[in-house]
Design an enzyme around this catalytic site. Structure first.
Site, PDB file in Angstrom:
ATOM      1  N   ASN A   9      29.615 -10.361 -10.588  1.00  0.00           N
ATOM      2  CA  ASN A   9      29.495  -9.818 -11.947  1.00  0.00           C
ATOM      3  C   ASN A   9      28.013  -9.861 -12.300  1.00  0.00           C
ATOM      4  OD1 ASN A   9      29.508  -9.179 -14.648  1.00  0.00           O
ATOM      5  ND2 ASN A   9      31.005 -10.740 -15.249  1.00  0.00           N
ATOM      6  N   LYS A  16      26.803 -13.589 -11.965  1.00  0.00           N
ATOM      7  CA  LYS A  16      27.888 -14.552 -11.881  1.00  0.00           C
ATOM      8  C   LYS A  16      28.671 -14.264 -10.604  1.00  0.00           C
ATOM      9  CE  LYS A  16      28.418 -15.016 -16.897  1.00  0.00           C
ATOM     10  NZ  LYS A  16      29.345 -14.855 -18.043  1.00  0.00           N
ATOM     11  N   ARG A  99      32.695  -6.413 -10.805  1.00  0.00           N
ATOM     12  CA  ARG A  99      33.020  -5.988 -12.165  1.00  0.00           C
ATOM     13  C   ARG A  99      32.092  -4.832 -12.523  1.00  0.00           C
ATOM     14  NH1 ARG A  99      30.611  -7.516 -17.288  1.00  0.00           N
ATOM     15  NH2 ARG A  99      31.975  -6.883 -19.013  1.00  0.00           N
ATOM     16  N   HIS A 187      36.605  -5.116 -21.927  1.00  0.00           N
ATOM     17  CA  HIS A 187      37.236  -6.411 -21.638  1.00  0.00           C
ATOM     18  C   HIS A 187      38.582  -6.232 -20.934  1.00  0.00           C
ATOM     19  CE1 HIS A 187      34.784  -8.233 -25.157  1.00  0.00           C
ATOM     20  NE2 HIS A 187      34.158  -8.477 -24.002  1.00  0.00           N
ATOM     21  N   GLY A 216      34.539 -14.199 -27.544  1.00  0.00           N
ATOM     22  CA  GLY A 216      33.420 -14.872 -26.914  1.00  0.00           C
ATOM     23  C   GLY A 216      32.142 -14.324 -27.500  1.00  0.00           C
ATOM     24  N   ARG A 247      26.046  -8.766 -31.652  1.00  0.00           N
ATOM     25  CA  ARG A 247      26.379  -7.360 -31.893  1.00  0.00           C
ATOM     26  C   ARG A 247      27.094  -7.212 -33.238  1.00  0.00           C
ATOM     27  NH1 ARG A 247      29.323  -6.084 -26.274  1.00  0.00           N
ATOM     28  NH2 ARG A 247      28.689  -8.160 -25.609  1.00  0.00           N
ATOM     29  N   ASP A 289      25.823 -18.943 -31.447  1.00  0.00           N
ATOM     30  CA  ASP A 289      26.763 -19.880 -30.835  1.00  0.00           C
ATOM     31  C   ASP A 289      27.723 -20.413 -31.898  1.00  0.00           C
ATOM     32  OD1 ASP A 289      28.031 -22.131 -29.652  1.00  0.00           O
ATOM     33  OD2 ASP A 289      26.346 -22.392 -28.282  1.00  0.00           O
ATOM     34  N   ARG A 291      29.751 -22.838 -31.788  1.00  0.00           N
ATOM     35  CA  ARG A 291      29.735 -24.304 -31.881  1.00  0.00           C
ATOM     36  C   ARG A 291      28.660 -24.775 -32.854  1.00  0.00           C
ATOM     37  NH1 ARG A 291      29.155 -25.013 -25.507  1.00  0.00           N
ATOM     38  NH2 ARG A 291      27.686 -23.324 -26.032  1.00  0.00           N
ATOM     39  N   ILE A 335      35.220 -18.695 -27.429  1.00  0.00           N
ATOM     40  CA  ILE A 335      35.592 -19.094 -28.785  1.00  0.00           C
ATOM     41  C   ILE A 335      37.108 -19.215 -28.893  1.00  0.00           C
ATOM     42  CG2 ILE A 335      35.561 -18.421 -31.218  1.00  0.00           C
ATOM     43  CD1 ILE A 335      32.902 -16.989 -30.653  1.00  0.00           C
ATOM     44  N   GLU A 385      38.734 -13.507 -15.341  1.00  0.00           N
ATOM     45  CA  GLU A 385      38.421 -12.159 -14.888  1.00  0.00           C
ATOM     46  C   GLU A 385      38.087 -12.136 -13.402  1.00  0.00           C
ATOM     47  OE1 GLU A 385      36.117 -10.140 -18.549  1.00  0.00           O
ATOM     48  OE2 GLU A 385      35.612 -12.246 -18.201  1.00  0.00           O
TER      49      GLU A 385
END
Length: 398
Positions: A9, A16, A99, A187, A216, A247, A289, A291, A335, A385
């Site tokens: 990916n 990744k 991907r 997605h 996410g 975004r 983020d 968190r 998330i 994924e």
């Protein structure tokens, strides 16, 4: 039967990866992850991390280019293949799955990659200029490094090609629609995985009317009926729909025209604002983020979280309308899987759909987080994924 499958990916400054071993069986459970990891900061400050199937770190280093060269995507792929080859317990790589964000209107299923297919997919770059070039770049590099290994493209858009025409269309002149200016949705690999994973949690083969919340840094919702995509919040690009990390999500198109005409912004400046300076980061002025925002006492952080939840609840109502009701709500991605306060607020906003949150289960992150009295069920199901790509790659190459 396929043996080890490498999943790639690739992004603008990252790669990744995951390596899966085919252990038999036709389902997703027949694939065991050997390693997962990523290269980040490519071309600038490269960082290579690899972990085993249990999440234990196997490697954490900052590789350097040779003879003063930058450590770029090509260097990362060669480094990755060398690292995999050094593990004696790994079989030869039998196939490589990629991907690829955009398959356009043609690619409704994963596809074996050859020079002609790559050229065809390159024509879709204008539809996803920030993603498609980076998705395709590793293909030619890997063709040189592993010329005899088949490669497969798995598309984020394919899962949504089942949507009815009315769900895909914008109210634009027909010649623009026919030119491909339609709602594609994204997605899709995550939604494909969740549609199959949910079926293992419910007692009947059919899952009914489902809304999946992929929440996410990129965020969207998808309405499914018995595992088939019916509608989604993302449209022509991955900018549409929910507010995300940076975004903006859905905005009035006239606002874009205003930025161009009255704020004297260039298209590149508008793109930067909408893609990189908006969303949770823009509203909070603190962070993208979740968190950080949940831990913050700043009012602007609370405003960002409230807007995020509000838009999710509104869009769930829209998708439930498209489905004619709701049987299941599934939370997934960073998330969705870890932010219990966000899930709780979303479910409370959907009480009119018959959802009731079980706060104890929610704090334990599920899998089921609704009460026994809830008319619709709420779930937390981690997405995978990479496993989905491995499965599709095996299906294409068997």
């Amino acid at each position: 039967m396929m043996a080890d499958i490498l999943v790639i990916n690739s992004g603008s400054s990252s790669i990744k990866f995951a390596l899966f071993a085919r252990q038999g069986g036709q389902g997703l459970e027949g694939f065991a992850a050997r390693f997962r990891g990523q290269f980040s900061g490519l071309g600038d400050q490269p960082h290579f991390v690899a972990k085993d199937a249990q999440g234990q770190t196997l490697l954490d280093e900052h590789p350097q280019g040779q003879d003063g060269d930058r450590f770029d995507h090509a260097a990362a792929l060669k480094c990755l293949l060398d690292w995999v080859d050094d593990h004696s317990d790994v079989d030869d790589i039998a196939a490589i799955g990629h991907r690829v964000v955009h398959g356009g209107r043609t690619y409704r299923q994963p596809a074996r990659l050859d020079a002609e297919t790559v050229r065809d997919l390159e024509t879709l770059i204008p539809l996803a200029p920030l993603h498609q070039p980076h998705c395709l770049a590793p293909v030619s590099l890997l063709s040189e490094l592993r010329p005899n290994v088949p490669q497969v493209a798995c598309f984020d858009t394919s899962f949504h090609t089942t949507q009815p025409r009315v769900a895909q269309a914008f109210a634009l002149p027909r010649h623009l629609t026919e030119a491909g200016l339609v709602r594609y949705g994204f997605h899709g690999l995550s939604y494909d995985y969740i549609s199959r994973a949910l079926a293992r949690h419910v007692p009947t083969p059919e899952t009914g009317r489902v809304v999946v919340a992929h929440l996410g840094n990129g965020a969207s919702l998808c309405a499914m009926h018995n595992g088939v995509s019916v509608a989604s919040t993302m449209g022509f690009t991955a900018l549409d729909g929910l507010p995300m990390g940076t975004r903006c999500g859905n905005i009035d198109p006239g606002l874009v025209l205003h930025l161009l005409s009255h704020e004297n912004m260039t298209p590149d400046e508008v793109s930067r604002v909408l893609y990189k300076e908006s969303g949770l980061l823009g509203v909070s002025g603190i962070s993208s983020d979740m968190r950080v925002l949940l831990d913050s006492e700043e009012p602007s952080a609370r405003e960002a979280v409230d807007l995020f939840v509000y838009r999710i609840v509104r869009e769930i109502g829209s998708l439930a309308s498209a489905l004619g009701g709701l049987d299941h709500l599934v939370f997934t991605a960073g998330i969705g899987e870890r932010a219990s306060p966000v899930r709780s607020e979303v479910i409370r906003g959907c009480q009119w759909l018959g959802l009731e949150v079980d706060e104890a289960r929610n704090l334990d992150h599920g899998p089921c987080i609704s009460t026994g009295a809830s008319r619709a069920a709420a779930w937390v199901i981690p997405t995978d994924e990479e496993r989905m790509i491995a499965w599709h790659t095996a299906q294409c190459c068997d």
